[in-house]
Design an enzyme around this catalytic site. Sequence first.
Site, PDB file in Angstrom:
ATOM      1  CB  CYS A 261      -0.965   0.036   1.170  1.00 27.09           C
ATOM      2  SG  CYS A 261      -1.549  -1.577   1.636  1.00 27.09           S
TER       3      CYS A 261
ATOM      4  CG  ASP B  95      -2.159  -5.276  -2.782  1.00 28.10           C
ATOM      5  OD1 ASP B  95      -3.368  -5.072  -2.571  1.00 28.10           O
ATOM      6  OD2 ASP B  95      -1.263  -5.121  -1.939  1.00 28.10           O
TER       7      ASP B  95
ATOM      8  CG  HIS C 272      -3.886  -0.032  -3.301  1.00 24.60           C
ATOM      9  ND1 HIS C 272      -2.735  -0.679  -3.679  1.00 24.60           N
ATOM     10  CD2 HIS C 272      -4.036  -0.257  -1.973  1.00 24.60           C
ATOM     11  CE1 HIS C 272      -2.205  -1.260  -2.611  1.00 24.60           C
ATOM     12  NE2 HIS C 272      -2.970  -1.025  -1.565  1.00 24.60           N
TER      13      HIS C 272
ATOM     14  CE  LYS D 253     -10.276  -8.338   7.913  1.00 22.74           C
ATOM     15  NZ  LYS D 253      -9.146  -9.226   7.879  1.00 22.74           N
TER      16      LYS D 253
ATOM     17  CG  HIS E  87      -6.071  -2.047   0.924  1.00 26.91           C
ATOM     18  ND1 HIS E  87      -4.764  -1.670   0.978  1.00 26.91           N
ATOM     19  CD2 HIS E  87      -6.710  -1.357   1.874  1.00 26.91           C
ATOM     20  CE1 HIS E  87      -4.631  -0.788   1.937  1.00 26.91           C
ATOM     21  NE2 HIS E  87      -5.787  -0.573   2.504  1.00 26.91           N
TER      22      HIS E  87
END
Length: 578
Positions: free
Chosen positions: A275, A324, A326, A406, A452
Site C-alpha cells: 500500500c 494487490d 488499490h 472488510k 485494497h
Amino acid sequence: MINIKEDPALNVLNHSCAHLMAQAIKHLYPHALFWVGPVITDGFYYDIDLQEQVITEEDLLKIEKEMKKISKDGKRITREEISKAEALALFKDDPYKLDLINNMDENEVVISVYRQGDFVDLCRGPHVESVKQLKFFKLLKVSGAYFKGDSKNKMLQRVYGVCFATEEALNDHLYMLEEAKKRDHKKLGRELNLFMISEYGPGFPFFLPNGMIILNELENFWYEEHSKEGYQFIKTPIMLNQQLWETSGHWSVYRENMYTSEIDDTMFAIKPMNCPGAMLVYKNAIHSYKEFPLRVGELGLVHRHEASGALNGLFRVRAFTQDDAHIFMREEQIEGEIIRLINFIDRIYSVFGLTYKIELSTRPLSKYIGSIEVWDRAEAILEKACLEAGKACKINPGDGAFYGPKLDFHIQDSLGRVWQCGTIQLDMNLPERFDLTYIESDGSKKRPIMLHRVIYGSIERFIGILIEHYGGAFPLWLAPRQIVIVPVNPEVHGQYAHEVASVLLQQGLRVEVDERNEKLGYRIREAQVNKIPVQLVIGDEEVANQSVNIRRYQQKEQNNCNLADFVINITKERDGKY
RNA sequence: GCCGACUUAGCUCAACCUGGCAGAGCAACUGAUUUGUAAUCAGUAGGUUGUAGGUUCGAUUCCUAUAGUCGGCACCA
C-alpha cells in the site's frame, strides 16, 4: 467433509465422547484438571491441565483403551440442575470449573452437571443416554493450547478425537483423512518438482521449473483478466525508507514483522505490504474525479517475519506475492465497485472450481480509527453490496482491520482447513495519512475513498491450495507438463513422434517425447504417475494414418484422432478455461 | 513464539527400545533387450545417520544443546 459441529446427532455424540475421554484421562492421570471440551467441525477436543505430566501421541492408545472399558461398563449419563452455590461447592477444588461458574449468571442460565459413573462435569448438555452408545471413536492428535486462547496465559494440553455412530462411518472418516494426506501440497510439490523450501531459508519458497509454469500461468491469467476489468499496473520497490513506514503507520504498528536494513546511515524496511508504495504512485500525479474508479494493480512481493511455528509449506511463508490492487473513488461509487469486485472474484474462483464463503468483518471494539458513523455506513455498504451480488455473508463482529471493515473470501483446502484468500478492505486510514486528494467536478479538492483488494491473496498460498484442490492433476492450461508423446518403438516411430511434437510446440503446448529405451507400459505408467493430462502413443498405425492415439490422465480408454483435429481440439481445451 | 512429535541415500522406509562393520525398494547411471497402453532383465554407484557437544573402549542407537520439518495453539495473505 461432514461438519460434525453442525450435524445435531453427531454433535451430541462427539460432545459426550469428549466427556468419556475426560473420564478416562481422569482415571489414568488423577491430577488432571479439565477446562472445556467442545465439539468442532471435525470432532471434539478437551483442554486439560495435567500439572507437570504430559500426554504424548503414544499415550492416546492407552486412553482409548480406558475409554472402551468405561463404555463397556455402560453407565447411564444423568443430568442434574444445581444452584450456583451448589456448583461452587461441588467444584471447590477445581480452579478451572470455578472460573467457568463464576462467569455464569444464575438468572440467565441454568447450571447443570452431567454424571457418568465416577465422573462429573459441569456442562450445558445435551448428551447421549449412556456411555454404551460411545463405541466408534478415535483419538487423533494432542497439542498445546493457550488457556482462554490467550498467548499470555499458560498452555494447557488439548487432546483431539472424533466419534461416529457406526464403525463404517468412523472408518470412512479415517480413510478420508488418509486420502487427504496424499493430496498434501508439500508432498505433491516434491513429487512433481513444483517447489522446494531449503533449511537455509525457512519460509522462503523456491519455485522449480514445473512450479514456475503454474506461477506464470496464474500471473498471465491475472493480468489478462484485470486488463479486461480496467486495471492499470504498477511495480513498486521492495525496500523503502523508514520515513515512509512512519507516515504509513507500519513503523509503529508492524515493526516486529518487518525486515530492516541500513543503507548509507538511513534505515530501510523491506515492504510487508504494497500500500505505501501505491500511495506514492497516486501522489505522483494530480487526479480528477473523471479518472475514478481508478484501479491500480500490482503483483507485489512482500516479506513478513512470521512466527517460526506458523510456517507451513506454501500455506504460510515469509515471502509472498500479493495480487494487490488499490481502487480510488468517490463515496457514491463504493457500492457499485464492490458488487463488480464480488462478481469478478466469483468469476476467477469459478475457473478453478473453488467454493468459498464470504465473511464481513466489522469494527473492532477498541483499537480503530475514524468515527462510528463512518464505520456503520461503510459496513452497511459492504453488506448491501454482498446481498446485491446475491451472496450470503456471515458477519464477524469486531474482526475488521483497525483502518476499516472488510469482506473476506474463505476457501477450504483438502483437509477442510479454511484459508482466507480474497479480501476487499475499505481503508479509512491511508488516504488521510498520505493526504491523498482529487479534484471534484466543482474544482474543489477532496479526499478519495480507497479500497485494497486481493483475489488469490498470496499467489504462493493459492498455488498450495490449487495443488491440493486438484490433487496435483492440473487442468490442461495449468499443467506444467501437458502432453507426452510415446513412440511404441523409438527407433521406428521416433521421427513421426518428433513431427507431432513440433506441430504441438508451435501451438505453444508443453510437449515431450519419451523415447527412452523402456517398454510402452513403463512409459505410460510414468506419465500417469506424473499426472500428465495427455499421452499420445504413436506406432505403425498412427504413422500410416498421420494420426495420434490419445489417452488421458486416469483413463483407460484410448481414442484415435487425426493429427489436425487433435491440434484443434487440444488448443481449444487449453484456451477455454471458462 | 508456545506445546508435542519427528529428522538415516534424491524419495519411501529398516537397523535404535536392548550401543558393536548402516540395509532395502523406487529413482539415477551402465549394459542387454526394441517394446501397442500402469513397473523387462542384469549390473554399478549412492551415507561424516540434520548440526554441535557429552557419556562410553566404541554412538545412527543413550544424554544435552541447537537448526529445520510436521500436527496444533497464538498470529495471519
